[in-house]
Scaffold this active site. Structure first.
Site, PDB file in Angstrom:
ATOM      1  N   ASP A 504     -39.489 -17.568   0.671  1.00  0.00           N
ATOM      2  CA  ASP A 504     -40.708 -16.885   0.241  1.00  0.00           C
ATOM      3  C   ASP A 504     -40.351 -15.477  -0.216  1.00  0.00           C
ATOM      4  O   ASP A 504     -40.159 -14.577   0.597  1.00  0.00           O
ATOM      5  CB  ASP A 504     -41.726 -16.849   1.387  1.00  0.00           C
ATOM      6  CG  ASP A 504     -43.057 -16.218   0.950  1.00  0.00           C
ATOM      7  OD1 ASP A 504     -43.077 -15.564  -0.111  1.00  0.00           O
ATOM      8  OD2 ASP A 504     -44.046 -16.379   1.671  1.00  0.00           O
ATOM      9  N   HIS A 509     -43.583  -8.474   0.979  1.00  0.00           N
ATOM     10  CA  HIS A 509     -42.819  -8.321   2.211  1.00  0.00           C
ATOM     11  C   HIS A 509     -41.629  -7.368   2.091  1.00  0.00           C
ATOM     12  O   HIS A 509     -40.881  -7.198   3.044  1.00  0.00           O
ATOM     13  CB  HIS A 509     -42.339  -9.695   2.692  1.00  0.00           C
ATOM     14  CG  HIS A 509     -43.447 -10.690   2.782  1.00  0.00           C
ATOM     15  ND1 HIS A 509     -44.476 -10.565   3.671  1.00  0.00           N
ATOM     16  CD2 HIS A 509     -43.726 -11.810   2.044  1.00  0.00           C
ATOM     17  CE1 HIS A 509     -45.328 -11.579   3.506  1.00  0.00           C
ATOM     18  NE2 HIS A 509     -44.889 -12.336   2.523  1.00  0.00           N
ATOM     19  N   ILE A 524     -45.380  -5.972   4.724  1.00  0.00           N
ATOM     20  CA  ILE A 524     -45.690  -6.635   5.991  1.00  0.00           C
ATOM     21  C   ILE A 524     -44.795  -7.862   6.182  1.00  0.00           C
ATOM     22  O   ILE A 524     -44.190  -8.356   5.229  1.00  0.00           O
ATOM     23  CB  ILE A 524     -47.185  -7.047   6.072  1.00  0.00           C
ATOM     24  CG1 ILE A 524     -47.512  -8.084   4.989  1.00  0.00           C
ATOM     25  CG2 ILE A 524     -48.086  -5.828   5.938  1.00  0.00           C
ATOM     26  CD1 ILE A 524     -48.917  -8.678   5.124  1.00  0.00           C
ATOM     27  N   GLY A 527     -46.213 -14.200   7.470  1.00  0.00           N
ATOM     28  CA  GLY A 527     -46.941 -14.882   8.541  1.00  0.00           C
ATOM     29  C   GLY A 527     -46.074 -15.958   9.170  1.00  0.00           C
ATOM     30  O   GLY A 527     -46.059 -16.148  10.394  1.00  0.00           O
TER      31      GLY A 527
HETATM   32  C1  LIG Z   1     -44.867 -20.119  -1.906  1.00  0.00           C
HETATM   33  C2  LIG Z   1     -46.211 -20.309  -1.199  1.00  0.00           C
HETATM   34  C3  LIG Z   1     -46.530 -19.383  -0.087  1.00  0.00           C
HETATM   35  C4  LIG Z   1     -47.835 -19.587   0.514  1.00  0.00           C
HETATM   36  C5  LIG Z   1     -48.689 -18.324   0.607  1.00  0.00           C
HETATM   37  C6  LIG Z   1     -48.241 -17.363   1.643  1.00  0.00           C
HETATM   38  C7  LIG Z   1     -47.633 -16.153   1.001  1.00  0.00           C
HETATM   39  C8  LIG Z   1     -47.019 -15.202   2.019  1.00  0.00           C
HETATM   40  O1  LIG Z   1     -45.941 -14.497   1.428  1.00  0.00           O
HETATM   41  C9  LIG Z   1     -48.127 -14.222   2.468  1.00  0.00           C
HETATM   42  C10 LIG Z   1     -47.989 -13.795   3.849  1.00  0.00           C
HETATM   43  O2  LIG Z   1     -47.157 -14.213   4.602  1.00  0.00           O
HETATM   44  S1  LIG Z   1     -49.138 -12.625   4.377  1.00  0.00           S
HETATM   45  C11 LIG Z   1     -48.738 -12.283   6.034  1.00  0.00           C
HETATM   46  C12 LIG Z   1     -49.462 -13.107   7.029  1.00  0.00           C
HETATM   47  N1  LIG Z   1     -50.873 -13.074   6.937  1.00  0.00           N
HETATM   48  C13 LIG Z   1     -51.608 -11.982   7.277  1.00  0.00           C
HETATM   49  O3  LIG Z   1     -51.078 -10.959   7.642  1.00  0.00           O
HETATM   50  C14 LIG Z   1     -53.102 -12.082   7.163  1.00  0.00           C
HETATM   51  C15 LIG Z   1     -53.754 -11.532   8.355  1.00  0.00           C
HETATM   52  N2  LIG Z   1     -55.167 -11.750   8.280  1.00  0.00           N
HETATM   53  C16 LIG Z   1     -56.050 -10.840   7.818  1.00  0.00           C
HETATM   54  O4  LIG Z   1     -55.623  -9.766   7.420  1.00  0.00           O
HETATM   55  C17 LIG Z   1     -57.495 -11.187   7.776  1.00  0.00           C
HETATM   56  O5  LIG Z   1     -57.749 -12.214   8.682  1.00  0.00           O
HETATM   57  C18 LIG Z   1     -58.011 -11.624   6.392  1.00  0.00           C
HETATM   58  C19 LIG Z   1     -57.769 -10.488   5.367  1.00  0.00           C
HETATM   59  C20 LIG Z   1     -57.290 -12.857   5.934  1.00  0.00           C
HETATM   60  C21 LIG Z   1     -59.485 -11.948   6.460  1.00  0.00           C
HETATM   61  O6  LIG Z   1     -60.135 -10.855   6.933  1.00  0.00           O
HETATM   62  P1  LIG Z   1     -61.654 -10.578   6.521  1.00  0.00           P
HETATM   63  O7  LIG Z   1     -61.807 -10.588   5.065  1.00  0.00           O
HETATM   64  O8  LIG Z   1     -62.077  -9.356   7.261  1.00  0.00           O
HETATM   65  O9  LIG Z   1     -62.381 -11.826   7.049  1.00  0.00           O
HETATM   66  P2  LIG Z   1     -63.410 -11.954   8.238  1.00  0.00           P
HETATM   67  O10 LIG Z   1     -64.600 -11.080   7.975  1.00  0.00           O
HETATM   68  O11 LIG Z   1     -62.707 -11.807   9.540  1.00  0.00           O
HETATM   69  O12 LIG Z   1     -63.864 -13.452   8.093  1.00  0.00           O
HETATM   70  C22 LIG Z   1     -64.502 -13.889   6.883  1.00  0.00           C
HETATM   71  C23 LIG Z   1     -64.389 -15.376   6.782  1.00  0.00           C
HETATM   72  O13 LIG Z   1     -63.012 -15.709   6.507  1.00  0.00           O
HETATM   73  C24 LIG Z   1     -62.513 -16.517   7.566  1.00  0.00           C
HETATM   74  N3  LIG Z   1     -61.181 -16.051   7.863  1.00  0.00           N
HETATM   75  C25 LIG Z   1     -60.841 -14.903   8.408  1.00  0.00           C
HETATM   76  N4  LIG Z   1     -59.517 -14.836   8.555  1.00  0.00           N
HETATM   77  C26 LIG Z   1     -59.020 -15.978   8.071  1.00  0.00           C
HETATM   78  C27 LIG Z   1     -57.726 -16.491   7.962  1.00  0.00           C
HETATM   79  N5  LIG Z   1     -56.655 -15.828   8.374  1.00  0.00           N
HETATM   80  N6  LIG Z   1     -57.565 -17.709   7.440  1.00  0.00           N
HETATM   81  C28 LIG Z   1     -58.626 -18.421   7.027  1.00  0.00           C
HETATM   82  N7  LIG Z   1     -59.898 -17.970   7.115  1.00  0.00           N
HETATM   83  C29 LIG Z   1     -60.075 -16.750   7.624  1.00  0.00           C
HETATM   84  C30 LIG Z   1     -63.428 -16.311   8.730  1.00  0.00           C
HETATM   85  O14 LIG Z   1     -63.447 -17.440   9.576  1.00  0.00           O
HETATM   86  C31 LIG Z   1     -64.750 -16.090   8.045  1.00  0.00           C
HETATM   87  O15 LIG Z   1     -65.287 -17.330   7.623  1.00  0.00           O
HETATM   88  P3  LIG Z   1     -66.523 -17.974   8.394  1.00  0.00           P
HETATM   89  O16 LIG Z   1     -67.514 -16.872   8.498  1.00  0.00           O
HETATM   90  O17 LIG Z   1     -66.935 -19.100   7.540  1.00  0.00           O
HETATM   91  O18 LIG Z   1     -65.989 -18.370   9.730  1.00  0.00           O
END
Ligand SMILES: CCCCCCC[C@@H](O)CC(=O)SCCNC(=O)CCNC(=O)[C@H](O)C(C)(C)COP(=O)(O)OP(=O)(O)OC[C@H]1O[C@@H](n2cnc3c(N)ncnc32)[C@H](O)[C@@H]1OP(=O)(O)O
Length: 732
Positions: A504, A509, A524, A527
């Site tokens: 990835d 990152h 960062i 994940g």
């Molecule tokens: C080659 C292919 C590769 C594949 C792709 C991967 C690429 C990688 O390089 C990328 C990475 O590794 S990124 C690093 C790891 N991930 C992170 O750090 C994300 C951390 N999460 C966040 O910041 C927030 O949860 C965030 C920002 C995700 C959401 O926060 P908010 O917008 O504040 O959401 P919130 O108000 O809490 O909730 C809104 C609705 O969204 C749902 N939700 C929240 N977090 C979620 C999550 N992590 N995954 C899925 N759904 C999520 C909530 O449930 C809510 O929906 P509902 O109201 O229907 O329940």
């Protein structure tokens, strides 16, 4: 009356011209002004014997005032025949490949020799003679070639498998030569003659022989070889004064799929067979028209795809997308690199299991499977523009959730195949969640891995899509009680830089300016790095580091981790399910929630372990002294050896024991004292109870080992044996 077709100044070579059709061609060419090379080996219809049939024809032509020269070479040496023309007349304009023999037998009785001989004379003979003439034709920008096929080739004939195959081969040869010769004014046509000749003598009755005289075919060949005939690549049948032309006919056929992504099934062929074979409105493709027609089929399918896609919403287009499966390679290198990138260390108990391909229990940390599945996303460029419809801004992509299930042990070497399927795109208002399933199969087609990605695209919500999906593997909240166990791992400042090498390469990152576009102060951590670290620590705690006890793992990523932060993995055991919550120790912020690891079984149920911060980690002087006392107590000569271990035990002080043992000793033997030959230093031969006592000096010794204060160099198999033994002797 139309003008006579003349060949004055032209040189014609006719192979097999000593009789039958060849002779007729030669006489006609000579009569119309050509100088003719009369090639004939002589001999019988089956190619045996030799004579001077060619001389007779030459004399016949010369008697009539014509020009001819005899040539007695085999067509297998066609260059010599062409040389005769060049030596005698300085040129060659026309080549009639007519020579041939028969070796008729039903297929079961046809020997290799029968097959080869026919092919050598008809097919290869025509080829080598034509090849020898070709440069002359090219140089003079003029040439006329005749290939001789047969109805036996076109329709088949009992007892002529060799002959019919060679004869239809000549048609293929002619087709290609007519294409290659076009720009040099070299024409190549095929005659399908039927005439009474040496070959058919004894096969056709006398009155038929007379009605099918060769000179009734020869005028057709003359026309095909004349300057004024523009045909090339034609197939002309001639017999008994009748002349006709062949062409290919093909049904319109039908396309058995609706989209370029569809497969076709044998049942679809069966069900549409009538239409496939319907010659109404048939086509007559020529030359490369056939491939152009097929090209059109593909173009139509692609247009259909495009039209259909144009009518679909961006989400529907993405859901309809079926990129082709991709190959993913597994070698120990990928397995080891992954293990390092999620914190495995040679200093860990069982660390070599993940890090050394020579280890007998070498295997990937199960979450390595995510990397294999991820190949389907990477190679299809899913989030970098490859997915139709729903467009994604890479700088806004966060890993939202991950699930993986291992169905069959991941091989340490091999090629697997991963296919992806976008199953839902959800509108979460603050973002969109793309839910993607990936299946990975091995070379035998067995399912090895199922994985599911939820990719959170920040700011891409609000498109009016649905909010929830039945397709998502649900997260499960951890119990409310205090964790049953907790292990920590301090990530390195370069953890993301290392993890990137596993595949990835998202700049989020590593590249601060790119991370800033996503709203982060610093790059960062992936994940999946936190996911792999958490899995590794769960296996350490509940599976005795045995990856084959792993079944599946699910997690939601709720908050980013920065490289260098410490991950604290809290665990709750409920049967074979280990609930997990991972937080950043420095901030107390939860980063993995609703997570769990399902095990096939739990290897041992250790007492709750206090978080490492509470441990001094040092082996006490008292334990060390006790251990040494036990080790120094050599078994008595005459004692039964229950097990043989070869371990070098070192501490931060000095060797705990230095023994000399018989390398050949095995369990059940009687301890004889130090052997004279076949011995090894720094090894132990201990009865089981002593060995158990060594490590059950107890958790302290284990911890000391874990923290690198006590180093045990040894065979991992023996480590496992020891652990089994420990279990059996848990009460000691
Ligand atoms: C080659 C292919 C590769 C594949 C792709 C991967 C690429 C990688 O390089 C990328 C990475 O590794 S990124 C690093 C790891 N991930 C992170 O750090 C994300 C951390 N999460 C966040 O910041 C927030 O949860 C965030 C920002 C995700 C959401 O926060 P908010 O917008 O504040 O959401 P919130 O108000 O809490 O909730 C809104 C609705 O969204 C749902 N939700 C929240 N977090 C979620 C999550 N992590 N995954 C899925 N759904 C999520 C909530 O449930 C809510 O929906 P509902 O109201 O229907 O329940």
């Amino acid at each position: 009356m139309s003008s006579q077709l003349r060949f004055d100044g032209k040189v014609a070579v006719v192979t097999g011209a000593g009789g039958g059709l060849g002779r007729a061609y030669a006489l006609w060419f000579a009569d119309r002004g050509a100088a003719v090379v009369i090639n004939d080996l002589g001999g019988s219809a089956s190619g045996e014997g030799s004579g001077r049939a060619a001389d007779l024809v030459v004399n016949e032509i010369k008697d009539k005032g014509g020009k001819a020269v005899a040539d007695y070479n085999s067509v297998e040496e066609g260059d010599k025949i062409v040389k005769t023309a060049i030596d005698n007349y300085g040129r060659i304009d026309i080549l009639v490949n007519n020579a041939g023999i028969l070796r008729d037998k039903s297929v079961a009785n046809t020997s290799d020799n029968d097959w080869d001989l026919i092919h050598r004379v008809h097919l290869r003979g025509s080829f080598v003679t034509t090849r020898a003439a070709w440069p002359h034709f090219r140089k003079q920008n003029y040439g006329r070639i005749i290939m001789t096929s047969s109805v036996a080739g076109i329709y088949g004939n009992f007892g002529q498998s060799n002959y019919s195959a060679a004869k239809l081969g000549l048609l293929g040869l002619s087709n290609t030569l007519s294409i290659e010769g076009k720009k040099y004014n070299i024409h190549c046509n095929t005659i399908v003659p039927m005439a009474g000749s040496r070959l058919t003598k004894g096969i056709l009755p006398p009155d038929m022989m007379e009605g099918m005289r060769p000179d009734l075919v020869a005028p057709v060949v003359l026309w095909l070889c004349h300057d004024s005939c523009s045909d090339t690549g034609s197939v002309i049948e001639a017999a008994a004064g009748w002349v006709g032309k062949y062409r290919w006919e093909r049904t319109r056929g039908m396309t058995l799929r609706e989209s370029t992504n569809d497969p076709i099934l044998p049942e679809a062929v069966r069900d549409n067979w009538e239409q496939i074979c319907d010659f109404n409105n048939s086509l007559h493709p020529k030359g490369n028209e056939a491939s152009m027609l097929l090209g059109k089929v593909l173009q139509d399918l692609m247009e259909k795809d495009a039209n259909r896609d144009a009518k679909l919403s961006p989400v529907e287009q993405a859901l309809n997308w079926r990129p082709p499966p991709v190959k993913c390679q597994v070698t120990p290198r990928e397995i080891i690199l992954y293990a390092l990138s999620v914190g495995a260390s040679t200093g860990d108990k069982d660390g070599l299991r993940y890090l050394y391909e020579g280890d007998e229990t070498f295997a990937p940390i199960p979450t390595f499977g995510v990397l294999l599945a991820q190949e389907a996303l990477s190679q299809s460029n899913m989030i970098t523009g490859g997915m139709p419809g729903f467009q994604v801004d890479l700088s806004k992509v966060l890993h939202g959730e991950q699930f993986i299930e291992i169905h069959k042990d991941i091989p340490t070497h091999g090629t697997l195949e991963a296919s992806l399927n976008v199953v839902d795109i959800l509108d979460k208002k603050s973002g969109a969640v793309i839910v993607t399933n990936v299946e990975v199969v091995d070379e035998t087609g067995d399912k090895v891995i199922s994985a599911q990605w939820s990719i959170f695209v920040v700011g891409a919500g609000g498109f009016g899509g649905k909010r929830n999906s039945d397709h998502i593997v649900p997260s499960v909240d951890a119990p409310k009680r205090k964790p049953d166990a907790s292990l920590s791992y301090k990530t390195s400042i370069d953890q993301a830089a290392l993890y990137r090498l596993t595949g990835d390469r998202n700049p989020l990152h590593i590249d601060a300016s790119f991370a800033a576009m996503g709203g982060f102060d610093r790059p960062i951590l992936h994940g999946l790095a936190s996911y792999g670290i958490s899995c590794r620590l769960v296996l350490q705690q509940y599976a005795d580091n045995n990856p084959s006890l792993f079944k599946s793992m699910k997690s939601r990523f709720t908050s980013p981790v920065l490289p260098g932060q410490t991950l604290q993995v809290d665990m709750w055991r409920e049967g074979n399910r280990i609930h997990v919550e991972t937080k950043v120790a420095e901030t107390g912020k939860t980063v993995l929630t609703g997570a769990y690891v399902d095990l096939k079984s739990v290897a041992s149920a250790p007492a709750p372990v206090a978080p490492p911060a509470a441990s001094t980690g040092l082996m006490s002087e008292a334990v060390f002294a006790e251990m040494k006392r036990r080790l120094d107590a050599k078994p008595e000569v005459g004692a039964k050896i229950n097990a043989v271990y070869q371990w070098n035990i070192l501490s931060n002080k000095k060797p705990a024991a230095s023994w000399v043992v018989d390398l050949k000793a095995k369990p059940g033997d009687i301890y004889q004292g130090e052997p004279k030959g076949n011995k090894a230093d720094c090894s132990l031969t201990l009865e089981d109870a002593d060995m158990v006592a060594l490590v059950t000096g107890k958790l302290n010794a284990q911890k000391a080992y874990m923290q690198g204060k006590l180093k045990i160099k040894g065979n991992i198999m023996l480590t496992q044996k020891l652990q089994g033994l420990l279990k059996e002797n848990a009460n000691l």
